[in-house]
Scaffold this active site. Structure first.
Site, PDB file in Angstrom:
ATOM      1  N   GLY A   9     -21.127  19.104  29.117  1.00 18.99           N
ATOM      2  CA  GLY A   9     -20.642  17.726  29.046  1.00 18.99           C
ATOM      3  C   GLY A   9     -21.640  16.733  29.598  1.00 18.99           C
ATOM      4  O   GLY A   9     -22.705  17.102  30.107  1.00 18.99           O
ATOM      5  N   SER A  10     -21.262  15.459  29.512  1.00 21.55           N
ATOM      6  CA  SER A  10     -22.203  14.393  29.868  1.00 21.55           C
ATOM      7  C   SER A  10     -22.417  14.286  31.378  1.00 21.55           C
ATOM      8  O   SER A  10     -23.484  13.844  31.819  1.00 21.55           O
ATOM      9  CB  SER A  10     -21.696  13.061  29.308  1.00 21.55           C
ATOM     10  OG  SER A  10     -20.420  12.763  29.839  1.00 21.55           O
ATOM     11  N   THR A  11     -21.428  14.661  32.179  1.00 19.93           N
ATOM     12  CA  THR A  11     -21.620  14.622  33.634  1.00 19.93           C
ATOM     13  C   THR A  11     -22.514  15.783  34.074  1.00 19.93           C
ATOM     14  O   THR A  11     -23.409  15.616  34.908  1.00 19.93           O
ATOM     15  CB  THR A  11     -20.262  14.678  34.368  1.00 19.93           C
ATOM     16  OG1 THR A  11     -19.335  13.819  33.705  1.00 19.93           O
ATOM     17  CG2 THR A  11     -20.406  14.241  35.812  1.00 19.93           C
ATOM     18  N   ASP A  64     -19.193  22.086  36.973  1.00 22.26           N
ATOM     19  CA  ASP A  64     -18.751  21.720  35.628  1.00 22.26           C
ATOM     20  C   ASP A  64     -18.033  20.369  35.678  1.00 22.26           C
ATOM     21  O   ASP A  64     -17.643  19.909  36.758  1.00 22.26           O
ATOM     22  CB  ASP A  64     -17.805  22.810  35.079  1.00 22.26           C
ATOM     23  CG  ASP A  64     -17.755  22.837  33.556  1.00 22.26           C
ATOM     24  OD1 ASP A  64     -18.210  21.863  32.918  1.00 22.26           O
ATOM     25  OD2 ASP A  64     -17.246  23.832  33.003  1.00 22.26           O
ATOM     26  N   GLY A  65     -17.843  19.766  34.537  1.00 23.20           N
ATOM     27  CA  GLY A  65     -17.073  18.532  34.433  1.00 23.20           C
ATOM     28  C   GLY A  65     -15.620  18.844  34.127  1.00 23.20           C
ATOM     29  O   GLY A  65     -15.215  20.010  34.059  1.00 23.20           O
ATOM     30  N   LYS A  79      -9.718  20.713  30.619  1.00 22.25           N
ATOM     31  CA  LYS A  79     -11.114  20.741  30.202  1.00 22.25           C
ATOM     32  C   LYS A  79     -11.163  21.014  28.699  1.00 22.25           C
ATOM     33  O   LYS A  79     -10.191  21.423  28.102  1.00 22.25           O
ATOM     34  CB  LYS A  79     -11.877  21.843  30.950  1.00 22.25           C
ATOM     35  CG  LYS A  79     -12.190  21.473  32.404  1.00 22.25           C
ATOM     36  CD  LYS A  79     -13.030  22.511  33.099  1.00 22.25           C
ATOM     37  CE  LYS A  79     -14.274  22.924  32.385  1.00 22.25           C
ATOM     38  NZ  LYS A  79     -15.183  21.827  31.956  1.00 22.25           N
ATOM     39  N   GLY A 121     -15.274  18.639  25.243  1.00 18.77           N
ATOM     40  CA  GLY A 121     -16.584  18.925  24.648  1.00 18.77           C
ATOM     41  C   GLY A 121     -16.558  20.198  23.806  1.00 18.77           C
ATOM     42  O   GLY A 121     -17.584  20.574  23.225  1.00 18.77           O
ATOM     43  N   GLU A 132     -16.501  28.065  29.273  1.00 14.17           N
ATOM     44  CA  GLU A 132     -16.342  27.446  30.598  1.00 14.17           C
ATOM     45  C   GLU A 132     -15.339  28.231  31.440  1.00 14.17           C
ATOM     46  O   GLU A 132     -15.545  28.435  32.637  1.00 14.17           O
ATOM     47  CB  GLU A 132     -15.887  25.992  30.439  1.00 14.17           C
ATOM     48  CG  GLU A 132     -16.984  25.092  29.914  1.00 14.17           C
ATOM     49  CD  GLU A 132     -16.525  23.691  29.595  1.00 14.17           C
ATOM     50  OE1 GLU A 132     -17.364  22.796  29.579  1.00 14.17           O
ATOM     51  OE2 GLU A 132     -15.321  23.483  29.336  1.00 14.17           O
ATOM     52  N   LYS A 135     -11.234  10.421  35.878  1.00 13.06           N
ATOM     53  CA  LYS A 135     -10.723  11.764  35.591  1.00 13.06           C
ATOM     54  C   LYS A 135      -9.531  12.140  36.481  1.00 13.06           C
ATOM     55  O   LYS A 135      -8.855  13.133  36.222  1.00 13.06           O
ATOM     56  CB  LYS A 135     -11.841  12.810  35.760  1.00 13.06           C
ATOM     57  CG  LYS A 135     -13.094  12.537  34.918  1.00 13.06           C
ATOM     58  CD  LYS A 135     -12.774  12.563  33.445  1.00 13.06           C
ATOM     59  CE  LYS A 135     -13.951  12.240  32.541  1.00 13.06           C
ATOM     60  NZ  LYS A 135     -14.971  13.233  32.449  1.00 13.06           N
TER      61      LYS A 135
END
Ligand code: 5RP
Length: 232
Positions: free
Chosen positions: A30-32, A86-87, A99, A102, A108, A126
């Site tokens: 993910g983007s984070t 992880d995000g 989650k 993505g 994950e 979040k």
């Protein structure tokens, strides 16, 4: 960098403090997590951290890690991981998560379950008090006779959308499966029961409910970082 990207990066930088030389890591998606991979790669390049390896949770993360010089390893080579970063799409005060927006939920969860500690990073958007109020719940299913799962989920109160990629073709996960995005009006009443029921249903591969897995969440807001820890 936008304000949101800046918050994601702050959470990623704080998560790097959890990493020690010699660890075997789970690398989320993910983007984070992209920010985390970036700061981790820099720490390795500068010698601030050494002797690290990571198990990637998606093809995209594997590519990014390779580009940044982060050594990769598999769960077969190292079944027990020290730490996964992880995000998440939603985080409750009890550290239950949604989650998978993505599409990497299966890998994950496999990596999270192999980890001694799962640390979640994100921005304050979040944080939720009840799962399913902000995010849809992704459910990964095999593409054979997937329509029956839509009926099943709708009987449990979900409004279901089959995830599509750009161009409107069905999205396929890294494992070649479909994702059903399930929106529950007002949130999910009983996430544990729903997760159990879905896991007993042949053809359902995995759900985006990550219950009782995270040890810590680092959430960045405009007024600073908030760290939520699981009670021992
Ligand atoms: C991917 C995930 C991501 O970790 C989650 O969607 C959060 O992503 P982002 O950091 O881009 O908001 O679960 O399957």
């Amino acid at each position: 960098m936008t304000d949101t990207e800046d918050l994601k990066r702050r959470a990623a930088v704080r998560a790097l403090e959890e990493v020690r030389s010699g660890m075997v890591l789970g690398l989320g998606s993910g983007s984070t997590v992209a920010h985390f991979l970036d700061v981790l790669g820099t720490a390795l390049a500068e010698g601030a951290l050494t002797d690290l390896a990571g198990v990637p949770t998606s093809v995209h993360t594997a590519r990014e890690a390779e580009r940044l010089g982060i050594p990769l390893i598999t769960l077969a080579e190292h079944p027990s991981l020290d730490l996964t970063v992880d995000g998440a799409d939603e985080v409750t005060p009890d550290l239950d998560l949604i989650k998978g927006m993505g599409g990497a939920l299966l890998r994950e969860k496999m990596v999270a379950q192999a980890s001694r500690r799962l640390v979640i990073i994100g921005d304050e958007r979040k944080a939720v008090t009840r799962l399913g109020t902000v995010s849809s719940l992704p459910v990964e299913v095999v593409d054979w006779e997937w329509q029956g799962h839509v009926d099943y989920l709708e009987q449990r109160g979900a409004h279901v959308i089959v995830r599509t990629s750009d161009g409107g073709v069905p999205f396929k996960s890294d494992n070649g499966n479909l994702i059903l995005d399930c929106r529950f009006e007002g949130g999910i009443d009983d996430p544990r029961t729903l997760d159990d029921e879905l896991h007993h249903r042949a053809g359902v591969v995995e759900t985006g409910l990550f219950l009782g897995l995270a040890a810590q969440a680092i959430l960045a807001g405009t007024d600073g970082l908030r760290v939520i820890r699981r009670n021992p």
